[in-house]
Design an enzyme around this catalytic site. Structure first.
Site, mmCIF file in Angstrom:
data_model
loop_
_atom_site.group_PDB
_atom_site.id
_atom_site.type_symbol
_atom_site.label_atom_id
_atom_site.label_comp_id
_atom_site.label_asym_id
_atom_site.label_seq_id
_atom_site.Cartn_x
_atom_site.Cartn_y
_atom_site.Cartn_z
ATOM 1 N N ASP A 114 0.829 -1.196 0.000
ATOM 2 C CA ASP A 114 0.000 0.000 0.000
ATOM 3 C C ASP A 114 0.871 1.257 0.000
ATOM 4 O O ASP A 114 2.099 1.187 0.149
ATOM 5 C CB ASP A 114 -0.990 -0.015 1.168
ATOM 6 C CG ASP A 114 -0.319 -0.039 2.525
ATOM 7 O OD1 ASP A 114 0.658 0.713 2.721
ATOM 8 O OD2 ASP A 114 -0.759 -0.791 3.404
ATOM 9 N N ALA A 115 0.228 2.403 -0.160
ATOM 10 C CA ALA A 115 0.962 3.654 -0.338
ATOM 11 C C ALA A 115 1.894 3.950 0.829
ATOM 12 O O ALA A 115 2.988 4.503 0.646
ATOM 13 C CB ALA A 115 -0.016 4.812 -0.532
#
Length: 263
Positions: A114-115
């Protein structure tokens, strides 16, 4: 057009969706959609059978464009925080594709980060490699170093070995290792969505930093954040093989043997 008019497994034919994926189409699922929309031709005839097979002698077109397989490439990327595994930035700093030169932007990422997460990400157009590394039945370990927002005791790690329930299902660590009052090493064979973060969240802890440092027996070495490198056959072999368990790692067998008291 019937499948009998084309290649079979015996003479080297492959499924049309796999062939299209090797030509740069995003995935077999996308290839199936293109076939269903009547946008794929084989030898001048529109096809509607995703399961048909083609050989190198067949002439395949998508939207009138001739399809030829791309060279198989495997890249290791050290994803920095703030970048997303997606074709679109979706409000983030950028995507993992922004970190690659244009000639490599057809590659698919293997397993998301994820980011807010960092670390190793394999990107390739080799479908079989993607399948082995992504699917839990492959049993390939991924190692994460995690820092959380507060001190925690050893019972948290013991619970990870037993398993915790997260929205994606039953999540369990293969190995755990204590690094400090707020840091731990978590080794997974599963690949549930945001698994590590949700496991800690279930026990009242918030992840501040998460870094994937190992895939199979493959480590990043001196790869800087945002950096990438090509992987050769030896590197790929490392990614497909788990190392022996290190003594510092505690697994389920040690948990059972010691009654769950080890730290």
């Amino acid at each position: 057009m019937s499948e009998e008019q084309h290649g079979s497994e015996e003479n080297g034919g492959i499924r049309i969706n796999k062939f299209l994926a090797s030509c740069g189409i995003d995935s077999r699922r996308v290839a199936d959609r293109l076939i269903g929309e009547g946008r794929v031709e084989v030898n001048g005839k529109v096809i509607d059978t995703p399961g048909m097979r083609v050989t190198e002698k067949d002439f395949v077109k998508v939207d009138g464009r001739h399809m030829t397989p791309m060279e198989e490439v495997v890249v290791l990327l050290n994803k920095p925080r703030g970048y997303v595994c997606s074709r679109e930035a979706q409000g983030a700093i950028g995507t993992v594709y922004d970190l690659l030169p244009p000639r490599l932007r057809h590659l698919n990422y293997v397993g998301r980060l994820d980011a807010d997460s960092e670390g190793l990400l394999i990107m390739t157009n080799k479908g079989e490699l993607t399948q082995i590394l992504s699917h839990p039945t492959g049993g390939i370990e991924k190692e994460y170093w995690v820092t959380v927002d507060q001190n925690f005791d050893n019972s948290v790690l013991m619970q990870f070995l037993r398993g915790v329930r997260i929205p994606e299902g039953n999540a369990r660590a293969k190995y755990v290792c204590r690094a400090s009052a707020r840091r731990a090493c978590i080794v997974l064979e599963q690949g549930l969505k945001r698994q590590v973060r949700q496991m800690f969240q279930c026990l009242g802890l918030r992840v501040r930093k998460l870094v994937r440092v190992r895939i199979g027996s493959l480590w990043g070495g001196d790869l800087e954040p945002g950096g990438w490198k090509f992987l050769d056959d030896a590197d790929v072999a490392l990614s497909l093989k788990n190392p022996p368990r290190q003594r510092k790692y505690l697994g389920a067998s040690q948990l059972v043997a010691g009654g769950g008291r080890q730290g």
